[in-house]
Design a protein around this motif. Structure first.
Motif, PDB file in Angstrom:
ATOM      1  N   VAL A 131      -8.928 -36.660  47.273  1.00 10.39           N
ATOM      2  CA  VAL A 131      -9.624 -35.472  47.787  1.00 10.39           C
ATOM      3  C   VAL A 131      -8.581 -34.727  48.630  1.00 10.39           C
ATOM      4  O   VAL A 131      -8.035 -35.282  49.588  1.00 10.39           O
ATOM      5  N   LEU A 132      -8.287 -33.479  48.216  1.00  8.56           N
ATOM      6  CA  LEU A 132      -7.176 -32.738  48.837  1.00  8.56           C
ATOM      7  C   LEU A 132      -7.665 -31.499  49.567  1.00  8.56           C
ATOM      8  O   LEU A 132      -8.717 -30.942  49.246  1.00  8.56           O
ATOM      9  N   LYS A 133      -6.828 -31.039  50.523  1.00  3.33           N
ATOM     10  CA  LYS A 133      -7.137 -29.800  51.236  1.00  3.33           C
ATOM     11  C   LYS A 133      -6.688 -28.593  50.418  1.00  3.33           C
ATOM     12  O   LYS A 133      -7.280 -27.531  50.475  1.00  3.33           O
ATOM     13  N   ARG A 134      -5.590 -28.764  49.695  1.00  5.83           N
ATOM     14  CA  ARG A 134      -5.008 -27.642  48.927  1.00  5.83           C
ATOM     15  C   ARG A 134      -4.871 -28.071  47.473  1.00  5.83           C
ATOM     16  O   ARG A 134      -4.762 -29.273  47.192  1.00  5.83           O
TER      17      ARG A 134
ATOM     18  N   GLY B  41     -13.569 -25.484  39.935  1.00  7.22           N
ATOM     19  CA  GLY B  41     -13.540 -24.699  41.167  1.00  7.22           C
ATOM     20  C   GLY B  41     -13.937 -25.604  42.325  1.00  7.22           C
ATOM     21  O   GLY B  41     -14.269 -26.786  42.121  1.00  7.22           O
ATOM     22  N   THR B  42     -13.925 -25.074  43.547  1.00  8.27           N
ATOM     23  CA  THR B  42     -14.159 -25.940  44.710  1.00  8.27           C
ATOM     24  C   THR B  42     -15.573 -25.818  45.276  1.00  8.27           C
ATOM     25  O   THR B  42     -15.932 -26.563  46.181  1.00  8.27           O
ATOM     26  N   ASP B  43     -16.397 -24.894  44.717  1.00  8.40           N
ATOM     27  CA  ASP B  43     -17.762 -24.766  45.243  1.00  8.40           C
ATOM     28  C   ASP B  43     -18.554 -26.054  45.035  1.00  8.40           C
ATOM     29  O   ASP B  43     -19.382 -26.436  45.859  1.00  8.40           O
ATOM     30  N   GLU B  44     -18.296 -26.724  43.897  1.00  6.37           N
ATOM     31  CA  GLU B  44     -18.981 -27.993  43.595  1.00  6.37           C
ATOM     32  C   GLU B  44     -18.551 -29.077  44.585  1.00  6.37           C
ATOM     33  O   GLU B  44     -19.153 -30.131  44.656  1.00  6.37           O
ATOM     34  N   MET B  45     -17.443 -28.840  45.306  1.00  4.55           N
ATOM     35  CA  MET B  45     -16.824 -29.901  46.106  1.00  4.55           C
ATOM     36  C   MET B  45     -16.681 -29.529  47.568  1.00  4.55           C
ATOM     37  O   MET B  45     -15.744 -29.987  48.234  1.00  4.55           O
ATOM     38  N   GLU B  46     -17.598 -28.678  48.021  1.00  6.89           N
ATOM     39  CA  GLU B  46     -17.606 -28.291  49.444  1.00  6.89           C
ATOM     40  C   GLU B  46     -16.236 -27.800  49.888  1.00  6.89           C
ATOM     41  O   GLU B  46     -15.782 -28.112  50.996  1.00  6.89           O
ATOM     42  N   GLY B  47     -15.554 -27.054  49.020  1.00  6.05           N
ATOM     43  CA  GLY B  47     -14.261 -26.473  49.398  1.00  6.05           C
ATOM     44  C   GLY B  47     -13.081 -27.413  49.235  1.00  6.05           C
ATOM     45  O   GLY B  47     -11.935 -27.013  49.419  1.00  6.05           O
ATOM     46  N   ASN B  48     -13.345 -28.688  48.860  1.00  6.61           N
ATOM     47  CA  ASN B  48     -12.230 -29.630  48.656  1.00  6.61           C
ATOM     48  C   ASN B  48     -11.653 -29.483  47.249  1.00  6.61           C
ATOM     49  O   ASN B  48     -12.286 -28.890  46.365  1.00  6.61           O
ATOM     50  N   HIS B  49     -10.498 -30.082  47.048  1.00 11.44           N
ATOM     51  CA  HIS B  49      -9.903 -30.168  45.709  1.00 11.44           C
ATOM     52  C   HIS B  49      -9.929 -31.640  45.293  1.00 11.44           C
ATOM     53  O   HIS B  49      -9.774 -32.516  46.150  1.00 11.44           O
TER      54      HIS B  49
ATOM     55  N   SER C 152       0.517 -34.968  53.405  1.00 10.27           N
ATOM     56  CA  SER C 152      -0.151 -34.098  54.389  1.00 10.27           C
ATOM     57  C   SER C 152      -1.340 -33.359  53.762  1.00 10.27           C
ATOM     58  O   SER C 152      -2.158 -32.780  54.470  1.00 10.27           O
ATOM     59  N   ASN C 153      -1.415 -33.407  52.432  1.00 19.44           N
ATOM     60  CA  ASN C 153      -2.489 -32.705  51.719  1.00 19.44           C
ATOM     61  C   ASN C 153      -3.706 -33.616  51.475  1.00 19.44           C
ATOM     62  O   ASN C 153      -4.792 -33.145  51.170  1.00 19.44           O
TER      63      ASN C 153
END
Ligand SMILES: Cc1cc2nc3c(=O)[nH]c(=O)nc-3n(C[C@H](O)[C@H](O)[C@H](O)COP(=O)(O)OP(=O)(O)OC[C@H]3O[C@@H](n4cnc5c(N)ncnc54)[C@H](O)[C@@H]3O)c2cc1C
Length: 446
Positions: free
Chosen positions: A286-289, A317-325, A364-365
């Protein structure tokens, strides 16, 4: 009929739904804590998504028609995706015809040979002769040695590991044809699909369908024995309980059925020419970017501990993942590989260490990571599969074996599994009810 199904993966749940639609009362028994089998979902912290990565293709007709029947087709999403290659420590895009022409891995004549080879494979309709030649030999013949060594050999190694030089050509024939169809004829761009909410949406709809028809789906219900006993019923042992059905269908691998009901010889029939199984060790990040713009990054350089990079959020896309990647690094390997026993932290450290060669700031990601493992993922027929590929059953039709091994030469995919389930539902329905079904009163605790 009162039908017991062992396993709540795609096969067991689809079969259960189809048999419920045909008027049978179905009980699906699943050993795991939730339904879905290999296609189940996972709680990643802020969001839930498939435990492994799953993509749906436009030509997955049987799966799409099931999704339609269940009334969830409005949740299907189609997206244009990009494909990358990891080559000499760099990510290279090959997502359309223009990028193909600029692809640095191959010379111009080699690219022409690759394109012509792929077109040729679309025209090969009789795959019979490809049973008797290895993929390595056949791909070298079709594409030439250089294209084989630069593209296909690393891909074969990454997908089939130690089995790579024994895999028959017919498997690669099916794989290349399946993925070629995802590309548009005009600009060569790729379109892939997924269900909103992940495959959980599919499994919840299947479960609803079974329950609305009067059936049930039970988790934490490991079947440890099938007791054929005297006709007409058939019993299974679940914990301390004995449960009675008119028919019992196992969707587990043949080897498992061999243990559950050795005297039926249903498993043993295939054990004489049993498929090899490949498992998967998969690091989910689970990534930030985002890591890259690619849904799939193929590795055409050697020495990585994982066999590909799948950036799930590049498709969803990230909507399914609360903004996460969400990125997955799978490693396909034999079930007795040490990778299945190594501590999770060791697996993660080694995978991330290798990824750092390409993405130096990866640590860091990373927000969170999870190691998922399954030992029996792909039934790989190194030998020719038995001619009789359909569901097998005892002479009296009380016990059936229907499993992923019956998808034969197809690649690992849900569409092929739904097709196996649909065919089995027809065959089981066509056989009709046993001469005398056990009464409801006799259906428990005998
Ligand atoms: C890493 C990975 C990537 C994939 N990618 C894709 C993709 O992109 N597209 C695609 O279409 N497909 C993909 N697949 C394939 C797809 O997930 C499988 O084809 C499908 O899930 C197989 O379903 P199944 O029901 O045959 O087997 P399983 O999912 O293995 O189900 C069998 C079930 O039986 C249960 N069981 C076994 N023994 C017993 C017992 N004694 N009692 C009770 N229950 C029992 C098991 O717990 C399990 O739940 C992927 C799979 C993996 C692992």
């Amino acid at each position: 009929m009162n039908i017991g199904i062992i396993g709540a993966g795609t096969l067991g749940m689809t079969l259960g739904y189809r048999l419920s639609q045909a008027g049978h009362r179905v009980t699906v028994l699943e050993t795991g804590a939730q339904i879905g089998g290999l296609a189940t979902w996972f709680d990643y912290g802020d969001f839930t998504w498939d435990k492994y990565y799953h993509v749906i293709l436009r030509q997955d007709e049987q799966l799409l028609s099931l999704i339609d029947d269940l009334g969830i087709s409005p949740r299907m999403q189609w997206k244009e995706t990009k494909t990358g290659f990891l080559w000499r420590g760099k990510l290279v895009s090959m997502s359309n015809n223009w990028e193909f022409l600029r692809f640095p891995v191959l010379s111009f004549p080699d690219k022409a040979r690759l394109a012509l080879g792929i077109l040729y494979i679309q025209r090969v309709n009789d795959a019979g002769p490809l049973e008797r030649v290895t993929a390595a030999k056949w791909l070298t013949r079709v594409f030439g040695r250089r294209v084989f060594e630069r593209i296909w050999e690393p891909l074969l190694l990454s997908k089939y590991g130690v089995l790579y030089d024994r895999v028959p050509a017919v498997i690669m024939w099916a794989t290349i044809r399946r993925y070629y169809k995802t590309r548009s004829k005009g600009d060569g761009k790729e379109t892939l699909g997924y269900l909103g909410g992940g495959l959980k949406t599919l499994f919840e709809a299947l479960e609803r369908g079974i329950i609305e028809a009067g059936g049930s789906v039970e988790t934490g219900a490991a079947v440890t024995e099938i007791l054929a006993g005297e006709a007409p019923g058939v019993a299974v042992r679940v914990g301390d309980e004995i449960r009675w059905f008119d028919r019992v269908i196992s969707t587990a691998p043949s080897k498992v059925l061999d243990r559950l009901a050795p005297e039926t010889k249903l498993g043993a029939v295939s054990a004489s020419s049993a498929p090899n199984y490949l498992g998967v060790v998969c690091l989910a990040l689970v990534l930030k970017r985002p890591l890259s713009p690619f849904y799939v990054t193929n590795l055409i350089e050697r020495g990585m501990p994982f066999t590909g990079v799948i950036e799930v959020s590049a498709l969803t896309g990230t909507d399914e993942m609360e903004g996460n990647h969400l990125v997955m690094l799978p490693r396909y390997d034999e079930p007795d590989s040490a990778w299945f026993e190594r501590p999770e932290s060791e697996v993660a450290t080694e995978f991330l260490h290798a990824l750092r060669r390409v993405i130096p700031d990866i640590e860091s990601n990373v927000e969170r990571f999870f190691v998922h493992r399954a030992k029996h993922v792909q039934a790989l027929w190194i030998k020719e599969p038995p001619k009789e590929q359909g569901p097998r059953h005892t002479a009296d039709g009380r016990i059936w074996s229907v499993n992923a091994e019956m998808a034969g030469r197809d690649t690992l995919n849900n569409n092929a599994i739904v097709q196996v389930a649909n065919a089995a539902a027809q065959a089981i329905g066509a056989m009709g009810a046993p001469a005398k079904a056990p009464t409801a009163a006799a259906s428990r605790g005998r």
